[in-house]
Write an enzyme that holds these catalytic residues in place. Structure first.
Site, PDB file in Angstrom:
ATOM      1  N   LYS A  79       0.809  -1.185  -0.196  1.00  0.00           N
ATOM      2  CA  LYS A  79       0.099  -0.029  -0.063  1.00  0.00           C
ATOM      3  C   LYS A  79       0.915   1.277  -0.035  1.00  0.00           C
ATOM      4  CE  LYS A  79      -3.938   1.841   2.657  1.00  0.00           C
ATOM      5  NZ  LYS A  79      -4.940   1.612   3.658  1.00  0.00           N
ATOM      6  N   SER A 154      -9.951   1.711   2.797  1.00  0.00           N
ATOM      7  CA  SER A 154      -9.114   2.393   2.021  1.00  0.00           C
ATOM      8  C   SER A 154      -7.844   1.558   1.274  1.00  0.00           C
ATOM      9  CB  SER A 154      -8.263   3.467   2.811  1.00  0.00           C
ATOM     10  OG  SER A 154      -7.258   2.884   3.747  1.00  0.00           O
ATOM     11  N   SER A 178      -9.823  -0.945   7.075  1.00  0.00           N
ATOM     12  CA  SER A 178      -9.275  -0.823   5.690  1.00  0.00           C
ATOM     13  C   SER A 178      -8.768  -1.921   5.040  1.00  0.00           C
ATOM     14  CB  SER A 178      -8.410   0.273   5.426  1.00  0.00           C
ATOM     15  OG  SER A 178      -9.247   1.885   5.503  1.00  0.00           O
TER      16      SER A 178
HETATM   17  N1  GLN Z   1     -13.470   3.439   6.234  1.00  0.00           N
HETATM   18  C1  GLN Z   1     -12.861   3.808   7.422  1.00  0.00           C
HETATM   19  C2  GLN Z   1     -12.549   5.449   7.272  1.00  0.00           C
HETATM   20  O1  GLN Z   1     -12.858   6.143   6.376  1.00  0.00           O
HETATM   21  C3  GLN Z   1     -11.583   3.005   7.678  1.00  0.00           C
HETATM   22  C4  GLN Z   1     -10.333   3.566   7.210  1.00  0.00           C
HETATM   23  C5  GLN Z   1      -9.232   2.909   7.629  1.00  0.00           C
HETATM   24  O2  GLN Z   1      -9.204   1.753   8.162  1.00  0.00           O
HETATM   25  N2  GLN Z   1      -8.003   3.368   7.291  1.00  0.00           N
HETATM   26  O3  GLN Z   1     -11.940   5.752   8.258  1.00  0.00           O
END
Ligand code: GLN
Length: 473
Positions: A79, A154, A178
């Protein structure tokens, strides 16, 4: 030999490499060919490295000299918020366009020592804020199962990179789901580890008390192999768990808890049916299923969307136009700062910085931030109490299957609701895994989330492997 990474596990590739049935170059060529054929459509990657074959040759040398480890020669994707020395790292943000990492993240250092072949860096929601990868400053990633839909986020690029067959595994980061949510939406396995189990050194911070790096794989065993390679105490991370905190436990899971009162509204009908099927499968495997109650879990989303932006707004203050990446000259320091951040950060990032600054402001600190921290303790205690009665807890990973690109972009609250089952895990710091649990009538993947108590990753692997075996049969 024609290699299809889609049908090969890390374990099988490792054995084939040792038996010289396949070479590292052949694996790497298969990875690059898949990228060439499919990534134009999917956009899982922000960059494909130009030294893949040189990395492959170095790994082959390790194997030939008898120094092979389990991940030697295995193609992986990383990532874009995890640093690899000398390579670009942008967290999919314009503010870091052109930034080159000056050092290796601890997880990367460990993977380099294994002789992993890094194929490229993967797309993500800007600074890991989002659940669909549509917040990337460089365009969205598409779901390999249906390119009109999101891969989740994400870490959507990493999930899609594995699901499309371009790599055998990948790393993501999980602050509120995420890793698990995109794994579920793309039909692969994703693991969020116990807070402190994997070093955060070299991960761009979002919510420091919530973030963990973790693996994606096609099988639970593959995720476990990567987990073993990247975990362990690291003195460079002050929240890293000392090895002697991790007591080996006897693994003999008997009872799995289901928080029924948490599975109420907003759950897609096919997700609900699939979840009931999963419960049946677990019963057939001999597990006892017990209804449990987690009384404060309903506050998880509210708590998360206070703590995470608060930490994010503080963490992101370092992007000031002087130290990293984009730098606008506005004539004086304040204007330069505002212009750099105004232009460099996308909409969702600016929204969260404002939210975070608000809940931390002197007038509202007690009402929001402190209150959220107090409720955080209650949620953690609920889990602690539940794990006195059950060995693991299950929910669907996501309340909905992969949604259409653009469907939720105008409605941030609808997007936040998709995190309902994943954020409690980060709030409590416990580990959880998402394992594929079937598909909708339209062929969209679904996932089962299995949670266990702190340092209970082995329990997740045990149940996950049995469940996935049952699912295939
Ligand atoms: N969808 C969640 C957010 O928008 C999780 C993000 C993540 O785990 N980095 O914060």
């Amino acid at each position: 030999m024609k290699i299809d990474l889609n049908t090969l596990s890390i374990k099988e590739a490792h054995e084939a490499l040792l038996k010289k049935e396949v070479t590292v170059r052949e694996l790497a060529e298969a990875a690059l060919l898949c990228v060439k054929e499919r990534d134009g459509n999917i956009h899982a990657y922000l960059e494909i490295y130009d030294d893949v074959m040189a990395q492959a040759d170095a790994a082959q040398k390790m194997i030939n000299e008898g120094g092979a480890k389990e991940l030697t020669g295995i193609p992986l994707a990383i990532k874009d918020n995890i640093l690899i020395k000398g390579r670009k790292a942008t967290a999919a943000s314009k503010i870091l366009e052109g930034y080159t990492a000056p050092y290796d993240a601890t997880v990367v250092k460990k993977l380099k020592a294994e002789g992993v072949v890094f194929i490229g860096r993967t797309n993500m929601d800007e600074f890991a804020m989002g659940g669909s990868t549509e917040n990337s400053a460089f365009g969205p990633t598409r779901n390999p199962h249906d390119v009109t839909r999101v891969p989740g986020g994400s870490s959507g690029g990493s999930a899609a990179a594995v699901a499309m067959g371009s790599v055998l595994g990948a790393l993501g980061s999980d602050t509120g789901g995420s890793i698990r949510q995109p794994a579920s939406l793309c039909g692969v396995v994703g693991l969020k580890t116990t807070y402190g189990r994997v070093s955060r050194y070299g991960l761009m911070a979002l919510g420091s008390s919530l973030d963990q790096i973790g693996p994606f794989g096609k099988t639970v065993e593959d995720a476990e192999i990567i987990f073993k390679a990247i975990s362990g105490f690291d003195r460079m991370d002050s929240t890293s768990a000392p090895d002697d905190m991790i007591v080996p436990r006897k693994i003999n899971t008997k009872i799995i808890g289901v928080p029924r009162d948490f599975l109420g509204e907003g759950l897609d009908e096919e997700v609900r049916e699939n979840f009931e099927d999963s419960i049946k499968k677990l019963k057939d495997l001999g597990y006892g299923i017990k209804d449990i109650s987690l009384p404060n879990i309903k506050y998880s989303l509210s708590v998360y969307y206070i703590i995470m932006p608060a930490e994010a707004s503080t963490n992101l203050s370092r992007f000031d136009g002087i130290r990293y990446g984009l730098s606008k000259d506005g004539g004086n320091t304040l204007v330069s700062y505002m212009e750099t951040r105004g232009e460099g950060f996308g909409k969702e990032v600016r929204r969260r910085i404002m939210l975070g600054a608000y809940v931390l402001s002197s007038g509202y600190y007690d009402a929001y931030y402190n209150k959220a921290n107090a409720v955080r303790l209650l949620i953690t205690k609920d889990f602690g109490d539940a794990f006195k009665e059950v060995d693991a807890i299950i929910t669907p990973t996501s309340p909905v299957p992969a949604f259409k690109i653009g469907e939720k972009t105008e409605d941030p609250l609808a997007m936040y609701l998709a995190d309902i089952f994943t954020v409690p895990v980060n709030i409590a710091g416990i580990p959880a895994i998402s394992v594929p649990s079937g598909k909708t009538k339209n062929g969209l993947p679904l996932g089962l989330q299995i949670m266990s108590s702190h340092f209970g990753e082995d329990t997740l692997f045990e149940i996950g492997k049995k469940f996935e075996g049952k699912n295939k049969s």
